[in-house]
Design a protein around this motif. Sequence first.
Motif, PDB file in Angstrom:
ATOM      1  N   TYR A   1      26.891  69.067  24.063  1.00 19.47           N
ATOM      2  CA  TYR A   1      27.331  68.583  25.376  1.00 19.47           C
ATOM      3  C   TYR A   1      26.234  68.619  26.431  1.00 19.47           C
ATOM      4  O   TYR A   1      26.530  68.578  27.625  1.00 19.47           O
ATOM      5  N   ASN A   2      24.984  68.662  26.032  1.00 18.42           N
ATOM      6  CA  ASN A   2      23.882  68.580  26.997  1.00 18.42           C
ATOM      7  C   ASN A   2      23.532  67.116  27.227  1.00 18.42           C
ATOM      8  O   ASN A   2      23.322  66.372  26.269  1.00 18.42           O
ATOM      9  N   ARG A   3      23.445  66.716  28.497  1.00 16.66           N
ATOM     10  CA  ARG A   3      23.112  65.337  28.826  1.00 16.66           C
ATOM     11  C   ARG A   3      22.070  65.305  29.945  1.00 16.66           C
ATOM     12  O   ARG A   3      22.141  66.086  30.892  1.00 16.66           O
ATOM     13  N   ALA A   4      21.129  64.374  29.833  1.00 16.91           N
ATOM     14  CA  ALA A   4      20.120  64.180  30.870  1.00 16.91           C
ATOM     15  C   ALA A   4      20.661  63.242  31.942  1.00 16.91           C
ATOM     16  O   ALA A   4      21.473  62.349  31.660  1.00 16.91           O
ATOM     17  N   ILE A   5      20.229  63.479  33.168  1.00 15.51           N
ATOM     18  CA  ILE A   5      20.579  62.577  34.260  1.00 15.51           C
ATOM     19  C   ILE A   5      19.328  62.318  35.084  1.00 15.51           C
ATOM     20  O   ILE A   5      18.531  63.222  35.320  1.00 15.51           O
ATOM     21  N   GLN A   6      19.144  61.062  35.484  1.00 16.02           N
ATOM     22  CA  GLN A   6      17.961  60.668  36.246  1.00 16.02           C
ATOM     23  C   GLN A   6      18.408  59.805  37.425  1.00 16.02           C
ATOM     24  O   GLN A   6      18.267  58.593  37.405  1.00 16.02           O
ATOM     25  N   HIS A   7      18.996  60.459  38.433  1.00 17.48           N
ATOM     26  CA  HIS A   7      19.505  59.738  39.598  1.00 17.48           C
ATOM     27  C   HIS A   7      18.723  60.178  40.833  1.00 17.48           C
ATOM     28  O   HIS A   7      18.709  61.368  41.172  1.00 17.48           O
ATOM     29  N   PRO A   8      18.074  59.243  41.523  1.00 25.78           N
ATOM     30  CA  PRO A   8      17.211  59.622  42.649  1.00 25.78           C
ATOM     31  C   PRO A   8      17.951  60.274  43.812  1.00 25.78           C
ATOM     32  O   PRO A   8      17.336  60.976  44.614  1.00 25.78           O
ATOM     33  N   ASP A   9      19.248  60.058  43.942  1.00 23.62           N
ATOM     34  CA  ASP A   9      19.994  60.614  45.064  1.00 23.62           C
ATOM     35  C   ASP A   9      20.727  61.915  44.718  1.00 23.62           C
ATOM     36  O   ASP A   9      21.464  62.447  45.555  1.00 23.62           O
ATOM     37  N   LEU A  10      20.517  62.432  43.507  1.00 19.95           N
ATOM     38  CA  LEU A  10      21.175  63.674  43.124  1.00 19.95           C
ATOM     39  C   LEU A  10      20.678  64.814  43.996  1.00 19.95           C
ATOM     40  O   LEU A  10      19.468  65.007  44.161  1.00 19.95           O
ATOM     41  N   GLY A  11      21.606  65.581  44.566  1.00 17.42           N
ATOM     42  CA  GLY A  11      21.246  66.652  45.500  1.00 17.42           C
ATOM     43  C   GLY A  11      20.596  67.841  44.831  1.00 17.42           C
ATOM     44  O   GLY A  11      20.699  68.040  43.621  1.00 17.42           O
ATOM     45  N   ARG A  12      19.924  68.637  45.657  1.00 14.08           N
ATOM     46  CA  ARG A  12      19.306  69.887  45.213  1.00 14.08           C
ATOM     47  C   ARG A  12      20.237  71.055  45.545  1.00 14.08           C
ATOM     48  O   ARG A  12      21.135  70.953  46.363  1.00 14.08           O
ATOM     49  N   HIS A  13      19.992  72.187  44.903  1.00 20.14           N
ATOM     50  CA  HIS A  13      20.733  73.415  45.185  1.00 20.14           C
ATOM     51  C   HIS A  13      19.736  74.540  45.415  1.00 20.14           C
ATOM     52  O   HIS A  13      18.655  74.553  44.827  1.00 20.14           O
ATOM     53  N   TYR A  14      20.129  75.496  46.258  1.00 19.31           N
ATOM     54  CA  TYR A  14      19.128  76.494  46.628  1.00 19.31           C
ATOM     55  C   TYR A  14      18.802  77.463  45.509  1.00 19.31           C
ATOM     56  O   TYR A  14      17.770  78.156  45.563  1.00 19.31           O
ATOM     57  N   ALA A  15      19.618  77.506  44.462  1.00 23.95           N
ATOM     58  CA  ALA A  15      19.259  78.334  43.310  1.00 23.95           C
ATOM     59  C   ALA A  15      18.005  77.812  42.618  1.00 23.95           C
ATOM     60  O   ALA A  15      17.302  78.567  41.939  1.00 23.95           O
ATOM     61  N   THR A  16      17.712  76.529  42.808  1.00 22.91           N
ATOM     62  CA  THR A  16      16.436  75.960  42.344  1.00 22.91           C
ATOM     63  C   THR A  16      15.407  75.934  43.465  1.00 22.91           C
ATOM     64  O   THR A  16      14.285  76.407  43.298  1.00 22.91           O
ATOM     65  N   VAL A  17      15.770  75.399  44.616  1.00 26.61           N
ATOM     66  CA  VAL A  17      14.807  75.205  45.707  1.00 26.61           C
ATOM     67  C   VAL A  17      14.177  76.531  46.129  1.00 26.61           C
ATOM     68  O   VAL A  17      12.956  76.621  46.344  1.00 26.61           O
ATOM     69  N   ASN A  18      14.976  77.597  46.257  1.00 34.13           N
ATOM     70  CA  ASN A  18      14.424  78.880  46.698  1.00 34.13           C
ATOM     71  C   ASN A  18      13.372  79.406  45.721  1.00 34.13           C
ATOM     72  O   ASN A  18      12.372  80.002  46.132  1.00 34.13           O
ATOM     73  N   LEU A  19      13.600  79.197  44.421  1.00 39.73           N
ATOM     74  CA  LEU A  19      12.605  79.640  43.438  1.00 39.73           C
ATOM     75  C   LEU A  19      11.348  78.780  43.508  1.00 39.73           C
ATOM     76  O   LEU A  19      10.236  79.293  43.398  1.00 39.73           O
ATOM     77  N   VAL A  20      11.528  77.475  43.656  1.00 41.77           N
ATOM     78  CA  VAL A  20      10.366  76.585  43.787  1.00 41.77           C
ATOM     79  C   VAL A  20       9.485  77.045  44.945  1.00 41.77           C
ATOM     80  O   VAL A  20       8.238  77.078  44.831  1.00 41.77           O
ATOM     81  N   LYS A  21      10.100  77.435  46.064  1.00 42.10           N
ATOM     82  CA  LYS A  21       9.330  77.846  47.234  1.00 42.10           C
ATOM     83  C   LYS A  21       8.683  79.219  47.021  1.00 42.10           C
ATOM     84  O   LYS A  21       7.482  79.393  47.223  1.00 42.10           O
TER      85      LYS A  21
END
Length: 291
Positions: A114-134
């Motif tokens: 049930y793993n699927r890739a998605i490539q949508h330019p308008d897909l939002g970010r979440h701070y569980a990712t953004v905070n680590l990136v920073k």
Amino acid sequence: MGQIVGAALVSHHPGLMQCEEFRRAMGAGEDSDLIAGYARLRQQLEGLKPDVVVVFDSHWFTTGYHLVDGGTRYTGTYLSDEMPWYLHGVPYDYRGHPQLALDIEAVSRERGGYNRAIQHPDLGRHYATVNLVKHLRLEMSDTPVVTVSSCQNCSWQHFLESGETIGEAIRRSGLRVVLLGSGALSHKFNGIDWKPNHPRIFHESNVSSPENIASDKRAIALMEEGRHDQILARWDEDYRRKPWEAFGAHYLQMLGAMGGAACRAKGTALSAYENARGTGNIHIWFDTEAA
């Protein structure tokens, strides 16, 4: 052949994105040790120089599929709809790795998963990712980041299976990958009118309950011993009931990629165990090569 060269369970709580002056005010003059822990984690990443960082995001809730974000580049300004009064105006600009996302989907389809890739330019970010990136300065190192969702209509076994698929795709890819499980352990918030037990807000005694503290510390001790099998054996009667953030999806998917119950990667704490609005937070590094 690709390889998982390291992994970590990492806190992302939004209080860490506030200025140092405010954090020290919350800490009765001391900063959160999770901030120093980010520096320790950066040292691990700088030494390994991974080709890709995979983030298991405990805030990206999906239904029906474990989604893998396969965008080419992510650029924008982050605004949290949960805590916009201080988590706002965060610029981000970092690379993705579309081929790894597509490879994960291909392996999943091959296995009936049930793993699927998605490539949508308008897909939002979440701070569980953004905070680590920073905090981990992944923009500065130009390290590609692939984010994986937490599918909410899953059992813990489904998360392990999702991780197994990701691990197999990594092995076939030829890439050197670091996995980051972005989230807390016990995740019960203190009430809005809660009064702290300790003046240093980050102090572990401010976690939601003594039972949750004890459970978190048992899990941390088992991680340090590399006994992930024993954590899984107690999942239904302990860690699922607390519960962990995203019902532990971030840890379980990461663990599945590393071998599931057979994984013996020993954890090293890169920070103190701390409170964040009642939730139990820590950074733990897993040396997958030693395992």
